[in-house]
Design a protein around this motif. Structure first.
Motif, PDB file in Angstrom:
ATOM      1  N   ARG A  44      31.039  13.594  -4.228  1.00 22.98           N
ATOM      2  CA  ARG A  44      30.094  14.677  -3.965  1.00 22.98           C
ATOM      3  C   ARG A  44      30.771  16.032  -4.156  1.00 22.98           C
ATOM      4  N   LEU A  45      29.957  17.027  -4.499  1.00 26.06           N
ATOM      5  CA  LEU A  45      30.426  18.410  -4.579  1.00 26.06           C
ATOM      6  C   LEU A  45      29.431  19.241  -3.774  1.00 26.06           C
ATOM      7  N   ILE A  46      29.876  19.728  -2.617  1.00 30.90           N
ATOM      8  CA  ILE A  46      28.999  20.290  -1.598  1.00 30.90           C
ATOM      9  C   ILE A  46      29.463  21.696  -1.243  1.00 30.90           C
ATOM     10  N   VAL A  47      28.521  22.612  -1.047  1.00 27.09           N
ATOM     11  CA  VAL A  47      28.868  23.907  -0.449  1.00 27.09           C
ATOM     12  C   VAL A  47      27.900  24.209   0.687  1.00 27.09           C
ATOM     13  N   TYR A  48      28.455  24.843   1.720  1.00 24.47           N
ATOM     14  CA  TYR A  48      27.631  25.383   2.795  1.00 24.47           C
ATOM     15  C   TYR A  48      27.162  26.770   2.391  1.00 24.47           C
ATOM     16  N   HIS A  49      25.947  27.103   2.790  1.00 24.57           N
ATOM     17  CA  HIS A  49      25.365  28.415   2.486  1.00 24.57           C
ATOM     18  C   HIS A  49      24.910  29.033   3.796  1.00 24.57           C
ATOM     19  N   GLN A  50      25.701  29.990   4.321  1.00 23.50           N
ATOM     20  CA  GLN A  50      25.355  30.636   5.580  1.00 23.50           C
ATOM     21  C   GLN A  50      25.191  32.142   5.436  1.00 23.50           C
ATOM     22  N   THR A  51      26.109  32.798   4.727  1.00 26.00           N
ATOM     23  CA  THR A  51      26.004  34.243   4.526  1.00 26.00           C
ATOM     24  C   THR A  51      25.043  34.473   3.367  1.00 26.00           C
ATOM     25  N   PHE A  52      23.782  34.704   3.675  1.00 22.44           N
ATOM     26  CA  PHE A  52      22.735  34.743   2.661  1.00 22.44           C
ATOM     27  C   PHE A  52      22.668  36.079   1.917  1.00 22.44           C
ATOM     28  N   HIS A  53      23.087  37.162   2.571  1.00 19.72           N
ATOM     29  CA  HIS A  53      22.928  38.495   1.992  1.00 19.72           C
ATOM     30  C   HIS A  53      24.238  39.274   2.078  1.00 19.72           C
ATOM     31  N   ASP A  54      24.422  40.217   1.153  1.00 18.01           N
ATOM     32  CA  ASP A  54      25.568  41.102   1.246  1.00 18.01           C
ATOM     33  C   ASP A  54      25.243  42.265   2.178  1.00 18.01           C
TER      34      ASP A  54
END
Length: 412
Positions: free
Chosen positions: A16-26
């Protein structure tokens, strides 16, 4: 014209190749789009949207600091549909460093229902493919098994339930001799006797080996294991090898890394990480379903570091963002049909508990988030370095609180 990209495995096959996405905006409010992960042929297989919090008072549920239906998340949920339409599985993450979500799911059935129903609603509304249970607070195993059972009953056999332990939660404590260990049932994930309980210090308050040995072990698709912040080391295969030798099957153990030095201690440059991944893919290709893959914390600044950018640029991936470049650099190792050939030793299988204890005592020291002098203040009280790191991680580096945590959790 750039060379044609290599053929990738279907998203349901291979590591698997997985990323977490938490910081949605700059800082200016611009959204960090996930779509380059698709358009740049990165090989991404899973996205984990973080973090869902169950706050005080039933129904007070947030995605980070805002309600999940807040308009600031409109683009996020729109992209989730695009990703899913392209075969990428999207999960939500429950919990994390902000504690309390799992404590609120404990207690009576009525209390559980009051806090669970809003979580159930988010999963259903946004048609999430699964949930990642990141338990960084002390709760009993019954709280977790009740939640797993309910999720499976509500969302069916194809719904993904994953967990996010730190690496030490899967590694046996070498200071406890075999004759003092409890009986060792078979791990649900592997054929070998389980020598893991009790493990090295960690944050979750219950035994992951006990969970995996129970009937609920088969419900957990994989473990997004954190090999950073003093919990482990992804700079070589040694920590991962110790976990597999102890009885865990490779396909259920994902190598978790930080994607940028700013995200926590223990960042491994992508050039070195690619080598670790190539060796793990080769070493375990015929064992327990193969290497479980890699997860990165987190997406928004992945690869945005000079050393990583230089290496990714040298690969000529033709990626339009540094984030997609970091993911694609790993995708060319993990997700291509023709895996890179590397010379590696045979996997360590069928080893004895004593051999595992010897492996653990020889593991390279993981890079902790805290200065050595801070750790030493706790070590002089009679605790091990690993116990000190665990306590500091649990208390955000507060030495006084960490000392209290240690005397409560690991009495002398």
């Amino acid at each position: 014209m750039p060379p044609a990209p290599p053929k990738l495995l279907p998203t349901s096959e291979g590591p698997r190749l997985i990323v977490y996405h938490q910081t949605f905006h700059d800082s200016a409010g611009n959204y960090h789009s996930l779509l380059p992960l698709l358009t740049n042929h990165t090989g991404i297989t899973h996205i984990i949207v973080a973090a869902i919090h169950l706050n005080g008072g039933p129904g007070n549920i947030t995605l980070n600091d805002h309600k999940p239906d807040d308009k600031r998340y409109n683009q996020l949920w729109g992209e989730v549909k695009w990703l899913q339409g392209s075969g990428v599985k999207v999960l939500g993450m429950l919990g994390g460093a902000a504690q309390g979500s799992y404590e609120r799911l404990g207690g009576s059935e009525d209390n559980f229902e009051a806090y669970y129903k809003p979580l159930q609603s988010i999963i259903s509304t946004h048609k999430l493919d699964g949930i990642d249970l990141d338990v960084e607070e002390k709760v009993g195993i019954q709280t977790i098994t009740r939640l797993i059972a309910r999720l499976r009953a509500d969302f069916g056999a194809d719904f993904l339930i994953t967990m996010a332990p730190v690496a030490t939660a899967l590694i046996p404590d070498p200071n406890i001799p075999a004759h003092l260990r409890p009986p060792r049932p078979l791990l649900a994930s592997g054929p070998t006797p389980n020598p893991l309980h009790p493990t090295l210090p960690h944050l979750s308050g219950f035994s992951y080996p006990e969970l995996e040995c129970s009937i609920y072990g088969k419900e957990i698709a994989w473990y997004n294991t954190q090999f950073y912040c003093g919990w482990g080391d992804a700079g070589s295969t040694q920590w991962y090898d110790a976990i597999i030798a102890a009885g865990w099957t490779p396909s259920k153990v994902v190598l978790g890394v930080v994607t940028n030095p700013g995200n926590g201690a223990g960042h491994v440059p992508v050039s070195k990480l690619r080598d670790t991944c190539a060796r793990l893919r080769e070493k375990y290709k015929n064992v327990g379903g193969g290497f479980g893959g890699v997860m990165g914390w987190e997406y928004f600044n992945s690869g945005d570091h000079e050393e990583d950018m230089v290496h990714v640029t040298s690969l000529d991936l033709n990626n339009e963002t540094v984030q997609a470049g970091w993911v694609a650099a790993l995708g060319r190792i993990l997700r291509v049909e023709e895996a890179p050939r590397v010379r590696t030793q045979n996997p360590l299988l069928g080893v004895t508990p004593e051999q595992i204890r010897q492996m653990v005592t020889k593991l390279p020291e993981a890079r902790a988030s805290w200065p050595p002098e801070t750790i030493e203040k706790l070590v002089v009280l009679g605790f091990s370095t690993q116990e000190a790191v665990a306590a500091l991680n649990a208390t955000e580096g507060n030495v006084e609180l960490a000392a209290g945590f240690l005397f409560e959790q690991y009495p002398q």
